[in-house]
Design an enzyme around this catalytic site. Sequence first.
Site, PDB file in Angstrom:
ATOM      1  NE  ARG A  74      -4.379  29.902  -7.406  1.00 48.13           N
ATOM      2  CZ  ARG A  74      -3.340  30.715  -7.429  1.00 48.13           C
ATOM      3  NH1 ARG A  74      -2.563  30.821  -6.365  1.00 48.13           N
ATOM      4  NH2 ARG A  74      -3.070  31.438  -8.506  1.00 48.13           N
ATOM      5  CB  ILE A 116      -3.686  28.185 -14.467  1.00 50.01           C
ATOM      6  CG1 ILE A 116      -4.173  26.772 -14.115  1.00 50.01           C
ATOM      7  CG2 ILE A 116      -3.359  28.300 -15.949  1.00 50.01           C
ATOM      8  CD1 ILE A 116      -3.222  25.658 -14.448  1.00 50.01           C
ATOM      9  N   GLY A 169     -12.147  27.769 -12.853  1.00 54.49           N
ATOM     10  CA  GLY A 169     -12.144  28.071 -14.276  1.00 54.49           C
ATOM     11  C   GLY A 169     -11.107  29.099 -14.652  1.00 54.49           C
ATOM     12  CB  CYS A 180     -10.003  26.034  -7.365  1.00 59.45           C
ATOM     13  SG  CYS A 180     -11.638  26.648  -6.929  1.00 59.45           S
TER      14      CYS A 180
END
Length: 652
Positions: free
Chosen positions: A60, A63, A90, A2
């Site tokens: 965001r 993932i 991350g 993000c």
Amino acid sequence: MCGLLAFVAAPAGAAGPEGADAASAIARASHLMRHRGPDESGTWHAVDGASGGVVFGFNRLSIIDIAHSHQPLRWGPPEAPDRYVLVFNGEIYNYLELRDELRTQHGAVFATDGDGEAILAGYHHWGTEVLQRLRGMFAFALWDTVTRELFCARDPFGIKPLFIATGAGGTAVASEKKCLLDLVELVGFDTEIDHRALQHYTVLQYVPEPETLHRGVRRLESGCFARIRADQLAPVITRYFVPRFAASPITNDNDQARYDEITAVLEDSVAKHMRADVTVGAFLSGGIDSTAIAALAIRHNPRLITFTTGFEREGFSEIDVAVASAEAIGARHIAKVVSADEFVAALPEIVWYLDEPVADPALVPLFFVAREARKHVKVVLSGEGADELFGGYTIYREPLSLRPFDYLPKPLRRSMGKVSKPLPEGMRGKSLLHRGSLTLEERYYGNARSFSGAQLREVLPGFRPDWTHTDVTAPVYAESAGWDPVARMQHIDLFTWLRGDILVKADKITMANSLELRVPFLDPEVFAVASRLPAGAKITRTTTKYALRRALEPIVPAHVLHRPKLGFPVPIRHWLRAGELLEWAYATVGSSQAGHLVDIAAVYRMLDEHRCGSSDHSRRLWTMLIFMLWHAIFVEHSVVPQISEPQYPVQL
């Protein structure tokens, strides 16, 4: 992934009793980094005028646990289930193992299947020690509603960025500096140009951490955390990661075991870096690092797609080698050829995404290959970090070449530099004599040097001889006293070139295209293995990364394993002699309003000399041109890049 933004308002500050004004400003500023997270966005605040408080903004890129791990993430123990609030940029690759450990040891309960809760629960139970347990790339801001403290941290190597600005209104942190600049009225920090940082940029071709070109904005350094409170004047910063290269000898009895150890830790790192709920691809050049990562990744995704880029000009493309590598490992391959016209047209947009000038032309082809990759995948693996950890740069062999100078008395060694001065430029042996006369601390400051001292004086009206590379590198060299010279050079690169150039372009240029880039070599466990290698296992008189090459023999195709390094080369030297890039260069210099910072006439002279072929000023020119373009965008506002907002599918 993000883009995060957090603002800790000072007591009785300008935020207002409900924080509505601050939330509105944060929402506006957050939109400037929409590209970092186009899937979801929003704000959250808990502010009252009397005691200050916090406002979060976030974008965001989903993932892992796409459906549930929304930000800001709330977590707490049973007695205070919403105690902590997190915005996080991350991935934590060992989150499954951490969650299991927290459940088993502490009875932690999780509401999502994502990696963010591992940070929150780990912080609650382990405190700052949680940072030592995280295998991943991260920059995050965590608000404790009980202590009313914002805890921010960055990963050990600086893969993910975090900028900080403090003023009368409070302290703000963000993934991108442009967001902080948009909040200058709310925060109240100094936006004047930092002349010392500008001189460091001109020397190094990037702005070294923790500096930025704005005096009131700093970067939280890699491997550090910060505590921010509304009642404090400034963040309290602590280093938690102190890298050490402690060599352990390799003998005939244990050499294969050491190579196998490298293979095993890379296999484990790539396996964990493949964890995602979306498709993962890989960047593939013609070198061993990216090929090794792709070859290991395809074990987990047999339909792996690899990507590379190159230029039409002969000698500036590794596409053919990358295609052969992809065929050898069984991967589908996509190549993007970049034209000179595309290159020039993209520069304003690229520099806007960068936030700070980085005079590395390789980031331009990276921009195009990232844009191409985003059409097919949401995540790519890449080979950054292998050279710094395993000894891959040719310059690391210099201590071998200069070893005879170590036996000379100091006065005689110094005199070699004087002997070299009258020799003509380019004469064989001149550079050897000069560099041999210098200590390692004097001669090596990372993988960037283009301006001599005299040339710096010509282009910088405010040049100061005390603002040299040594005020950047001296504190780092002090930490490595007594190590072998190769280890000291690697250590310097961790704190300069890697985090100042390599990882800035890796993050900013891929995130510009809403693409997550993962770097399996920059893993704490991989570093632990690499840091124990002796110099002879990294550098020989004929090769670099010796131990890594041995470890990769079963993985990397033979045609790549011992091939010279090329990377993503860019024909800047040729393009600045004729054609569209030269025209753009003259126009950029001619329209620049940075004459109080840069000697415009000196840059013109360099352009003329380079164009006619009397000198190769390509790297020096690129350093100046990128700064002038940066200045036009962020200071003059005379160049306004056209930033698109493409719509991407959440699931890919």
